[in-house]
Design a protein around this motif. Structure first.
Motif, mmCIF file in Angstrom:
data_model
loop_
_atom_site.group_PDB
_atom_site.id
_atom_site.type_symbol
_atom_site.label_atom_id
_atom_site.label_comp_id
_atom_site.label_asym_id
_atom_site.label_seq_id
_atom_site.Cartn_x
_atom_site.Cartn_y
_atom_site.Cartn_z
ATOM 1 N N UNK A 178 0.874 -1.188 0.000
ATOM 2 C CA UNK A 178 0.000 0.000 0.000
ATOM 3 C C UNK A 178 0.898 1.220 0.000
ATOM 4 N N UNK A 179 1.392 1.581 -1.173
ATOM 5 C CA UNK A 179 2.419 2.612 -1.296
ATOM 6 C C UNK A 179 1.851 4.010 -1.065
ATOM 7 N N UNK A 180 2.566 4.838 -0.320
ATOM 8 C CA UNK A 180 2.102 6.204 -0.048
ATOM 9 C C UNK A 180 2.546 7.194 -1.112
ATOM 10 N N UNK A 181 2.420 6.804 -2.382
ATOM 11 C CA UNK A 181 2.865 7.637 -3.494
ATOM 12 C C UNK A 181 1.725 7.811 -4.496
ATOM 13 N N UNK A 182 1.792 8.893 -5.239
ATOM 14 C CA UNK A 182 0.752 9.204 -6.220
ATOM 15 C C UNK A 182 0.842 8.289 -7.435
ATOM 16 N N UNK A 183 -0.260 8.169 -8.139
ATOM 17 C CA UNK A 183 -0.284 7.424 -9.398
ATOM 18 C C UNK A 183 0.729 8.026 -10.366
ATOM 19 N N UNK A 184 1.467 7.163 -11.063
ATOM 20 C CA UNK A 184 2.385 7.626 -12.088
ATOM 21 C C UNK A 184 3.561 8.433 -11.591
ATOM 22 N N UNK A 185 3.939 8.252 -10.321
ATOM 23 C CA UNK A 185 4.975 9.101 -9.730
ATOM 24 C C UNK A 185 6.392 8.706 -10.124
ATOM 25 N N UNK A 186 6.590 7.500 -10.697
ATOM 26 C CA UNK A 186 7.943 7.008 -10.935
ATOM 27 C C UNK A 186 8.114 6.465 -12.356
ATOM 28 N N UNK A 187 9.364 6.499 -12.792
ATOM 29 C CA UNK A 187 9.738 5.935 -14.091
ATOM 30 C C UNK A 187 10.318 4.529 -13.957
ATOM 31 N N UNK A 188 10.771 4.192 -12.757
ATOM 32 C CA UNK A 188 11.440 2.915 -12.523
ATOM 33 C C UNK A 188 11.096 2.427 -11.125
ATOM 34 N N UNK A 189 10.719 1.157 -11.019
ATOM 35 C CA UNK A 189 10.506 0.500 -9.724
ATOM 36 C C UNK A 189 11.420 -0.714 -9.660
ATOM 37 N N UNK A 190 12.127 -0.850 -8.542
ATOM 38 C CA UNK A 190 13.123 -1.913 -8.383
ATOM 39 C C UNK A 190 12.885 -2.627 -7.066
ATOM 40 N N UNK A 191 13.079 -3.941 -7.071
ATOM 41 C CA UNK A 191 13.041 -4.696 -5.818
ATOM 42 C C UNK A 191 14.018 -5.848 -5.904
ATOM 43 N N UNK A 192 14.984 -5.842 -4.986
ATOM 44 C CA UNK A 192 15.947 -6.937 -4.902
ATOM 45 C C UNK A 192 15.729 -7.639 -3.560
ATOM 46 N N UNK A 193 15.034 -8.776 -3.587
ATOM 47 C CA UNK A 193 14.695 -9.483 -2.358
ATOM 48 C C UNK A 193 14.024 -8.562 -1.345
ATOM 49 N N UNK A 194 13.209 -7.642 -1.818
ATOM 50 C CA UNK A 194 12.433 -6.788 -0.937
ATOM 51 C C UNK A 194 10.977 -7.180 -1.058
ATOM 52 N N UNK A 195 10.165 -6.259 -1.593
ATOM 53 C CA UNK A 195 8.770 -6.591 -1.851
ATOM 54 C C UNK A 195 8.642 -7.827 -2.717
ATOM 55 N N UNK A 196 9.616 -8.038 -3.595
ATOM 56 C CA UNK A 196 9.567 -9.156 -4.541
ATOM 57 C C UNK A 196 9.554 -10.514 -3.860
ATOM 58 N N UNK A 197 10.003 -10.588 -2.603
ATOM 59 C CA UNK A 197 10.002 -11.855 -1.874
ATOM 60 C C UNK A 197 9.124 -11.811 -0.633
ATOM 61 N N UNK A 198 9.080 -10.653 0.029
ATOM 62 C CA UNK A 198 8.475 -10.571 1.349
ATOM 63 C C UNK A 198 7.035 -10.058 1.335
ATOM 64 N N UNK A 199 6.554 -9.596 0.199
ATOM 65 C CA UNK A 199 5.184 -9.084 0.088
ATOM 66 C C UNK A 199 4.360 -9.975 -0.831
ATOM 67 N N UNK A 200 3.065 -9.969 -0.611
ATOM 68 C CA UNK A 200 2.161 -10.780 -1.429
ATOM 69 C C UNK A 200 2.147 -10.228 -2.852
ATOM 70 N N UNK A 201 2.509 -11.018 -3.853
ATOM 71 C CA UNK A 201 2.626 -10.485 -5.216
ATOM 72 C C UNK A 201 1.320 -9.933 -5.774
#
Length: 256
Positions: free
Chosen positions: A118-141
């Motif tokens: 549940x990200x506290x950021x606005x729609x379309x706020x970023x050009x790149x999203x990265x996850x290295x063993x972060x949300x990619x492993x520890x959060x429900x996909x």
């Protein structure tokens, strides 16, 4: 951070406790070495970005978010490449280490205590999203991937590294990965390890999930351990990871 409404299985709170009370003590001392790297290196085996080329070739001014940033060494690498990163993590202790590394290395970017589901950021706020063993492993996909899609601008890129499904099939708590299959592939999703919860979807399910939220998959890199490897791990040996992929990197782009 209190358990939020809708977290039916309590994995966020369980994982927060794991990182604040157990894992941070082990990972904190590694932060300095990771921050000192001149090139982003991915995952257990330190796979160099120059070998896999999953990030944009030009990142000057790119708005980037690291989902489950931990000590934020990936964000540090993005900042050195010219991006404008923001790191978010649910562990106060991990973020405290990240702040200390910012002071030591003189590198500043925002660090946010929060939940990648549940990200506290606005729609379309970023050009790149990265996850290295972060949300990619520890959060429900089925929660973090829709959020990644929401905060990316059209054409934005998602790069994430996770355990491979094959590793998950051969893994058992407290032991190194086996050469035998220990659980069924069908129905695999949530892996309960006692004090923590990880998520590994099979390839087909992950592909369909990404496509359902507007992503076009551009690459899937199954990582092989180098020879020689710089270290061994309690959960997987370098020998195992030279025969089968223990981890993989996905590269996807939001259609626009």
């Amino acid at each position: 951070m209190p358990l939020r409404d809708g977290d039916r299985a309590g994995h966020l709170e369980l994982n927060r406790r794991y990182w604040d009370e157990e894992a941070a003590a082990a990972h904190g001392p590694l932060a300095r070495d990771h921050w000192a790297r001149t090139e982003i290196r991915w995952g257990l085996w330190g796979t160099p970005e120059s070998e896999v080329s999953v990030l944009p070739g030009e990142m000057t001014g790119a708005r980037a978010v690291e989902l489950g940033c931990g000590t934020a060494y990936v964000s540090a690498g993005l900042a050195r490449a010219g991006a404008r990163p923001v790191g978010i993590d649910l562990s106060e202790r991990q973020l405290a280490t990240a702040h200390a590394m910012q002071e030591e290395f003189g590198l500043r970017f925002p660090l946010v205590l929060g939940d990648a589901e549940r990200l506290p950021f606005a729609d379309g706020a970023f050009d790149l999203a990265v996850s290295e063993y972060g949300a990619s492993l520890w959060c429900a996909p089925r929660r973090w991937i829709p959020e990644a899609a929401r905060v990316l601008a059209p054409g934005g890129q998602l790069v994430f590294l996770r355990y491979s499904p094959l590793f998950a099939l051969c893994a058992r708590p407290g032991e190194q990965a086996s050469a035998a299959l220990l659980r069924p592939l069908f129905g695999m999703d949530r892996l309960d390890w006692g004090g923590r919860v990880e998520f590994v979807l099979p390839h087909g399910e992950m592909l369909r999930l990404l496509r359902s939220h507007g992503f076009v998959v551009e690459d899937l890199i199954e990582v092989r351990a180098p020879r020689p490897a710089h270290r061994e791990y309690a959960e997987v040996s370098a020998g195992w990871a030279r025969r089968w992929p223990s981890e993989e990197i996905w590269k996807a782009r939001l259609a626009g």
